[in-house]
Each structure stands twice: as structure tokens, then as C-alpha cells.
Enzyme design. Structure first.
Site, PDB file in Angstrom:
ATOM      1  N   GLY A 190      86.742  66.376 -47.442  1.00  0.00           N
ATOM      2  CA  GLY A 190      86.877  65.453 -48.570  1.00  0.00           C
ATOM      3  C   GLY A 190      86.818  66.182 -49.896  1.00  0.00           C
ATOM      4  O   GLY A 190      86.920  65.572 -50.954  1.00  0.00           O
ATOM      5  N   CYS A 201      74.318  74.449 -38.841  1.00  0.00           N
ATOM      6  CA  CYS A 201      75.441  73.519 -38.814  1.00  0.00           C
ATOM      7  C   CYS A 201      76.744  74.255 -38.494  1.00  0.00           C
ATOM      8  O   CYS A 201      77.553  73.797 -37.683  1.00  0.00           O
ATOM      9  CB  CYS A 201      75.558  72.800 -40.158  1.00  0.00           C
ATOM     10  N   CYS A 247      73.847  70.572 -45.590  1.00  0.00           N
ATOM     11  CA  CYS A 247      75.189  70.389 -45.026  1.00  0.00           C
ATOM     12  C   CYS A 247      75.337  69.001 -44.396  1.00  0.00           C
ATOM     13  O   CYS A 247      74.561  68.605 -43.536  1.00  0.00           O
ATOM     14  CB  CYS A 247      75.422  71.470 -43.972  1.00  0.00           C
TER      15      CYS A 247
END
Length: 374
Positions: free
Chosen positions: A21, A122, A214
Site C-alpha cells: 500500500g 516478520c 511491521c
């Protein structure tokens, strides 16, 4: 020859691009599409999971608003990018796995008195773990992300934009992962990436960079920890062993942190209190030891859980430098490998050598790998 030429140009290769995004992943998808790749935008939905919302007893909309969560905003932005680039779009829900593998690790480490790095975990467990595995099972040739990093013959190297360099977060990648990963932004500066997006007219061209944990976003770490770890008053000691104050629980503090506790009126410093930093944490006794800047510096420590990007290097033949935080300076070090752990020595002491954080090692521009500070 024709087939090899097509492949070198990207023609016929199906690539899964992680669309977050933001502008970096959007330009990543644009660059690959322009090179002839068959690009599919994949948005990883990781937070909040349904179980987290149910635990708080709120509706999803109320939970999102209360926690200032950008998950829906990020997904809509990623979808808009895919529409603008005219590429297929898919959402993968890894939220429950993310809660277990990343957030669970985050809480466990803080509870044990260490300072974890959720971004490293992550990348290892979700982006280059579950996402990569999904892509390989579903007919993709590679995955690509908007990380600022470079590949050079399956070596991980510092990118053109040294200020945005994210190799620190990627040190756990091995040859298997690097073989299937593309980092198209490796030869771009951040302002060049924004210019590419502006020229294409992408709606994310001016969108601010994400911050914080994250996928979770910019949150107050202490508030986030309070969901699982309760306040527990404890003593603050100086390096001489004198009780000089009170804190709210050792798990809310990290080595090298300045302030965040309450000093007693009779603290032994008089009216001229110097800057004080966390020097040591005693989880068992729930005590903090604090001291001045010189007391908070360390010249040697041990690194375990070692991971090498291209196999274990000959540490005696490289000009070794180290980072102990993302964006931190590259510090010349001497190391001694014994029983699978590195004994690290620095000429000058560094503040903020925190157990649980990553120490990442470099030879010139190459990221060799790293491990966890013990």
C-alpha cells in the site's frame, strides 16, 4: 537462445509482488511490469487477526478506530495501486500466523527481559517464509518486495540508498530464499522512487512511509506490551547498588534506554542529575540498574543463533564490520567463533547493546549474516 533472452527480459515470468500500500512496493511492481514480467500484486493481511478483536470484545470497526490501525487503509491503497497498474490483485490472510510467529515472539522476549526485533522475524517467518512458500506452490517464478537491498550472485549487498538500507532486517535470508527473491529498488534512491511514481501518476507517490512494528504500525510499545504484560513496581539502582528510584516493570525497558522511571527525592545526585541510561535488567528480582553514558557502553558481548547468507565466511580473512541496529553505523569489530557463538570485541564502547536485538555483520558492502545478542 530466444527462450533465455525472453527470461532475461522477464518475459513469461510470473512474479508475485508484495503490495503493502506504499510507494516502494508500488514502484517495484511498476518496474517489473515494464521489464516484461507477468506481475500479480499480493497484499499480506497480518494485523489484526479475528482472535485479537474477539479478545477485546469489540466490533472490528471500533477496534480499528480505537487502535488507530491502518490495515484497511493499507489494503485499499494496495488495491488502488493494482488497478492503476492494471495487474491482478490478491489478499493473503496470514493474521493468525503473524500473531503466533511474530507478536507471540515479541511478547515472550520482552517478558524474558530481552529486546526483540519483530521486523527481522516478520521478514523471516512471513514475507520470505509463508509468502514465498505460497508463491512457489502457486506457479510463480519469483517474489519481489520493495525492500532497499541488492542481490549480487546470491549475495546480499547494501543498496544504492545507504540511508534506506534494509539489509539489517534481511540477514536471516539464505541461498534458497535469495534465489527466488527480487529487490528492484536496489539501484534507486528514495527520492528517485517517488519521482518514478509521480511520473506514472500513482496515487501513492506522496504517501508517507509506514513506521513502527511491521504490519502493526506506529504504536506506543509500552501500551502494546500492556495487553499481555502487567505493571509491577520495582527498584531502580545506580551502578553502586544504591536504590535511587522506582520503575513499572523491567519488561517495559530496554538496555541503553534513557529515562522512563521515577527518581527518589534523595537520589544521591543532588540537584544536578546527569542523563541516566539502563545498564542492566534483573528480571528475576524486577530491578533496573541505571548509570551515566560511560556506564551504559559495552565493548564486548556474545552473539548466538547465527545465520549466514552465503554460508559461514572465513572470518579471519574479511574486513568485518557490524551493525547493532537498523540504520546504525558500521562498526569495525574483531570476532572469535567458539561453539557456534561469536565473541565480539569493539575498540570503542557502544551504548544500547541490548540482548535480543540483532547484530549483523558486513564485509565492505556485503551482508554476511548475523545473530542475536546474548
Amino acid at each position: 537462445k530466444k527462450r533465455k533472452m525472453k527470461e532475461s527480459l522477464g518475459i513469461g515470468k510470473k512474479i508475485a509482488v508484495g503490495l503493502s500500500g506504499g510507494v516502494d512496493s508500488a514502484v517495484t511492481a511498476l518496474l517489473l511490469k515494464n521489464q516484461g514480467y507477468e506481475v500479480v500484486g499480493v497484499h499480506l493481511y497480518c494485523w489484526p487477526p479475528k482472535s485479537e478483536i474477539e479478545k477485546d470484545g469489540l466490533s472490528r470497526d471500533v477496534w480499528i478506530k480505537k487502535n488507530d490501525c491502518r490495515a484497511d487503509e493499507d489494503r485499499k491503497s494496495a488495491l488502488k495501486t493494482a488497478l492503476e497498474l492494471q495487474i491482478p490483485f490478491k489478499v493473503l490472510d496470514f493474521s493468525e500466523e503473524y500473531k503466533k510467529k511474530v507478536i507471540g515472539y515479541f511478547y515472550r522476549e520482552y517478558k524474558a527481559g530481552r529486546t526483540p526485533n519483530p521486523d527481522v522475524m516478520c521478514n523471516s517467518e512471513i514475507k520470505f517464509g509463508m509468502f514465498l512458500e505460497w508463491a512457489m506452490k502457486n506457479g510463480f517464478f519469483n517474489i519481489a518486495t520493495g525492500h532497499y537491498a541488492k542481490k549480487n550472485n546470491l549475495k546480499l549487498v547494501i543498496p544504492k540508498d545507504k540511508h534506506k538500507d534494509q539489509t539489517y532486517f534481511l540477514y536471516r535470508l539464505g541461498q534458497k530464499e535469495l534465489d527466488k527473491v527480487l529487490f528492484p529498488l536496489g539501484d534507486y534512491l528514495k527520492n528517485e522512487v517517488r519521482k518514478v511514481a509521480e511520473k506514472k501518476g500513482l496515487s501513492v507517490a506522496g504517501r508517507p512511509d509506514s513506521q513502527g512494528i511491521c504490519f502493526v504500525g506506529k504504536v506506543d510499545v509500552r501500551d502494546f506490551l500492556k495487553k499481555e504484560l502487567k505493571e509491577k513496581k520495582g527498584e531502580v539502582l545506580d551502578v553502586k547498588g544504591r536504590v535511587i528510584g522506582e520503575h513499572d516493570g523491567v519488561w517495559f525497558y530496554t538496555i541503553g534506554q534513557r529515562g522512563g522511571w521515577r527518581l527518589n527525592p534523595e537520589n544521591g545526585f543532588g540537584g544536578n542529575i546527569p542523563p541516566l541510561y539502563v545498564v542492566e535488567k534483573d528480571v528475576k528480582e524486577n530491578r533496573l540498574v541505571v548509570g551515566e553514558g560511560k556506564d551504559a557502553k559495552r565493548r564486548d558481548f556474545t552473539v548466538g543463533e547465527l545465520r549466514w547468507v552465503s554460508g559461514k565466511p572465513d572470518l579471519g580473512k574479511v574486513s568485518l564490520k557490524m551493525r547493532i541496529r537498523h540504520g546504525g553505523e558500521l562498526i569495525p569489530v574483531k570476532v572469535d567463533l567458539k561453539l557456534g557463538k561469536l565473541k565480539v570485541k569493539m575498540d570503542d564502547g557502544q551504548r544500547g547493546v541490548a540482548p535480543g536485538q540483532a547484530a549483523v555483520f558486513y564485509d565492505d558492502k556485503e551482508c554476511l549474516g548475523g545473530g542475536i545478542i546474548e
